[in-house]
Scaffold this active site. Structure first.
Site, mmCIF file in Angstrom:
data_model
loop_
_atom_site.group_PDB
_atom_site.id
_atom_site.type_symbol
_atom_site.label_atom_id
_atom_site.label_comp_id
_atom_site.label_asym_id
_atom_site.label_seq_id
_atom_site.Cartn_x
_atom_site.Cartn_y
_atom_site.Cartn_z
ATOM 1 N N GLU A 57 84.586 -57.454 70.773
ATOM 2 C CA GLU A 57 83.720 -58.491 71.349
ATOM 3 C C GLU A 57 84.040 -58.765 72.815
ATOM 4 O OE1 GLU A 57 85.248 -58.752 68.442
ATOM 5 O OE2 GLU A 57 83.673 -59.016 66.940
ATOM 6 N N HIS A 87 82.935 -68.608 59.599
ATOM 7 C CA HIS A 87 81.576 -68.060 59.632
ATOM 8 C C HIS A 87 80.522 -69.160 59.667
ATOM 9 C CE1 HIS A 87 83.665 -64.352 58.689
ATOM 10 N NE2 HIS A 87 82.562 -63.685 58.881
ATOM 11 N N GLU A 95 77.063 -55.715 67.039
ATOM 12 C CA GLU A 95 77.651 -55.078 65.857
ATOM 13 C C GLU A 95 76.609 -54.999 64.743
ATOM 14 O OE1 GLU A 95 80.948 -57.735 65.394
ATOM 15 O OE2 GLU A 95 81.885 -57.018 67.228
ATOM 16 N N ASP A 155 81.032 -67.582 65.469
ATOM 17 C CA ASP A 155 82.493 -67.563 65.374
ATOM 18 C C ASP A 155 83.126 -66.367 66.091
ATOM 19 O OD1 ASP A 155 82.728 -69.564 62.688
ATOM 20 O OD2 ASP A 155 80.907 -68.383 62.901
ATOM 21 N N PHE A 156 82.324 -65.366 66.443
ATOM 22 C CA PHE A 156 82.896 -64.214 67.147
ATOM 23 C C PHE A 156 82.979 -64.463 68.657
ATOM 24 C CE2 PHE A 156 80.609 -61.722 63.573
ATOM 25 C CZ PHE A 156 81.508 -62.212 62.634
#
Lengths: 343, 327
Positions: free
Chosen positions: A79, A148, A49, A104-105
């Site tokens: 994701e 994050h 991204e 965190d993704f």
């Protein structure tokens, strides 16, 4: 040894600069590793991204889209789906490198990482492997808060089939990323945002490290501190301060938590008999716990003192600067932990 | 009527393909009671027209991804029945050396790099091989089969969005059999047609009678032609019905799920019988039975050979965790 030294400041760098060694930052090392991959491997591509935008993932992908065009791909905010896409591309021999600006993704992509990429080689009876690299950056500070700033690497420890690297120096950032690219299995590389500006010797040529081999960052005899990622420079700082007070600390950086270099850790702890473990993640069920368990399985009498962990508390990261300050452990906590193991 | 344009040779090939799928699984039903085929089998009986009609347009080099209900798609792509049966029996000669069982067949040499048994898990995989083909310019297309339940997963939308965005050479085939295990579509989705959602992603869509192999064949013909011409992705929703339960050899009504009346109505629309009737005299007297007997003889030999094949060495599960060396 220039390639294994942790440089904490200008004094550390000066010696290497005098030797004419090439000094680069952690982020520059990541960038040049990816340039090497894209130059040498027509089957490699980068996807993530915003990886082609002006910021270039904190500078780590800057300029690559200009040189390599469609092989440096922006992607939809999907994701899990896109992890499946690149996993299958890898299953037919391509070498994708998927980039997440924040660790965190990764929970969004758990299904494709855990159920698919990790198991593909086994489920196919060894017929098909997944040469996939996933980069994910652990954030910190400026109110990044709970979504994050997580260190989620140990979540993947209970998933056989994944390799997990946490580079702590510019050299290792380059060498582990290149090793991940050459590895025919899925490799997760966890970088730390606060290491991006760290500098140190980085060779110009493509260098690799074996995944699963750690390094003794500093020799010592009284206690062993095992640390990964951003905790490595802090452990070195703590060791130097302790040394000034007569305590000799050995700092071991396993570099990867899967595979885990237990031979190196066992050798060090067998010598010092005291152990502190440091992580850039919450305390419970992390790699630190796994290291101690495996030590006990090898030799229940190896430790001659209490073992300590220096990790984030088992709490979501708070936002306020005052709370952040209290949340993150640092050099004083490592020093205190070493002293406790010696008591 | 599109089916009228098919010649008898093609019709006979489709019939043979469907008989192979049907008899392959009926052999499983016969063997299953012996309790030595220790793998959860998800049978495709009743849906054969879809795999047969679509795969008739694929080359060996094209990629195919299937699901936990995988047998027919593999057979239609050219898989050897013996290696499938051997896999179901957990034998070393199985297509995944006994590591995958019925839900994870793999035939890299036939363009089947692997199979996911997570609902919706395989949809992005078809997009991934299509991305590889697009980057390499190798001219291959990818086909991914999935059920109506998978269209409720996030991967369905993520995959269609990306394929539509990048104009990737991939054919999505939704086998809408109306049920996810025994939950009817009406209990799970706000509209009865999955194809409506695919249209929003700039994808060439068609909906067909999934029990009419000639209709499926015609839809797949135009879809694959569209993709091979470089126009981007296509989507077929094929409406059909699964005769057996979600897993295992029994019919659901025997357990008090789904009605026998409903099943009987769908059996009236058996895809094999439908085509057999259409072929009429072209089949010739005794030709159908001879075709079945020939296929049966091969399948019996295959399943017996599989049941007698050696098991894998225990060390194998350690050896295949990671690929060794560099790529």
């Amino acid at each position: 040894m220039p390639w294994t030294t942790v440089c904490l400041g200008k004094e550390d760098l000066a010696a290497f600069e005098e030797q004419g060694l090439r000094i680069r930052s952690y982020v520059e090392a990541i960038l040049e590793a990816q340039r090497t991959i894209l130059e040498q491997d027509p089957e490699a591509f980068l996807i993530g991204e915003g990886i082609d935008d002006a910021g270039g993932v904190f500078g780590s992908t800057l300029g690559l889209a200009d040189t390599f065009g469609e092989r440096v791909m922006d992607m939809p905010i999907s994701e899990n789906g896109l992890t499946g896409v690149v996993t299958a591309a890898a299953s037919v021999g391509m070498h994708p490198l998927l980039i997440h600006m924040r660790t965190d993704f990764l929970p969004m992509a758990m299904d494709q990482l855990v159920n698919h990429a990790a198991k593909w080689h086994s489920m196919s009876g060894g017929k098909v492997s997944i040469p996939l690299v996933v980069r994910a950056i652990i954030g910190r500070g400026w109110g990044s808060a709970a979504q994050h700033s997580q260190g989620l690497h140990s979540l993947f420890l209970s998933v056989p089939g994944l390799k997990i690297a946490l580079p702590a120096t510019p050299h290792d950032a380059k060498a582990l990323l290149l090793a991940a690219w050459k590895d025919p299995n899925p490799v997760l590389v966890f970088e730390h945002r606060w290491l991006y500006g760290h500098t140190g010797p980085v060779p110009e040529e493509a260098c690799t490290l074996p995944l699963g081999k750690g390094v003794v960052r500093k020799q010592g005899s009284d206690a062993t501190v095992v640390a990964v990622s951003y905790m490595v420079p802090m452990a070195i700082q703590a060791a130097r301060e302790l040394e000034a007070r007569g305590v000799s600390v050995e700092v071991v950086d396993p570099r990867c938590i899967a595979p885990l270099d237990m031979d190196l850790i066992t050798e060090s702890v067998g010598k010092t008999r005291r152990l502190v473990l440091c992580d850039v993640a919450c305390r419970t069920a992390g790699y630190c716990a796994e290291v101690v368990m495996r030590l006990m399985e090898r030799d229940p009498a190896i430790l001659h003192g209490p073992v300590r962990r220096v990790c984030f508390p088992d709490l979501p990261t708070p936002a306020s600067p005052v709370l952040e300050e209290a949340y993150y452990p640092g050099v004083p906590e490592i020093i205190a932990a070493v002293r406790q193991t010696l008591s | 009527m599109t089916h009228r344009s098919l010649n008898d040779t093609t019709r006979l090939e489709l019939l043979r393909s469907m008989i192979l799928m049907r008899r392959f699984e009926e052999k499983i039903i016969e063997a299953y009671g012996r309790q030595d085929m220790k793998t959860p089998v998800h049978l495709y009986i009743g849906q054969e027209a879809i795999a047969a009609g679509v795969c008739a347009h694929l080359c060996r080099e094209d990629y195919l991804f299937t699901t936990h209900r995988s047998h027919a798609h593999c057979l239609a792509k050219g898989a050897d029945p013996f290696t499938l049966y051997a896999e179901f029996y957990g034998r070393e000669a199985g297509c995944s050396k006994g590591m995958g069982g019925s839900m994870h067949p793999v035939f890299p040499e036939l363009g089947i790099p692997g199979t996911s048994a997570i609902v919706g898990g395989g949809i992005p995989h078809g997009v991934g091989t299509a991305l590889a083909s697009s980057l390499r310019g190798d001219g291959r297309i990818s086909v991914v089969f999935f059920g109506d339940g998978a269209s409720e997963e996030g991967t369905f939308h993520e995959s269609l969005n990306f394929a539509g965005l990048k104009r990737l050479p991939v054919l999505f085939v939704c086998e809408n059999n109306g049920y996810a295990t025994v939950s009817p579509l009406s209990a799970r989705q706000p509209t009865p047609h999955v194809v409506d959602r695919a249209q929003g992603y700039r994808i060439f869509t068609q909906q067909v009678d999934g029990n009419d192999v000639e209709a499926v064949y015609a839809a797949a013909e135009s879809a694959t032609a569209y993709i091979r011409e470089g126009n981007g992705p296509a989507f077929i929703e094929a409406l059909t019905y699964r005769w057996q339960g979600h897993v295992g050899p029994e019919e659901d009504w025997t357990r008090g799920e789904r009605s026998k009346d409903e099943l009987d109505r769908w059996k009236e629309k058996c895809p094999l019988e439908l085509l057999r009737e259409r072929l009429g005299d072209a089949l010739g007297p005794g030709a159908y039975d001879a075709m079945v007997a020939g296929i049966d003889a091969d399948l019996v030999a295959a399943i017996e050979q599989a049941a007698a094949a050696p098991f894998p060495p225990v060390d194998q599960m350690h050896d295949v965790l990671f690929r060794k060396g560099e790529c």
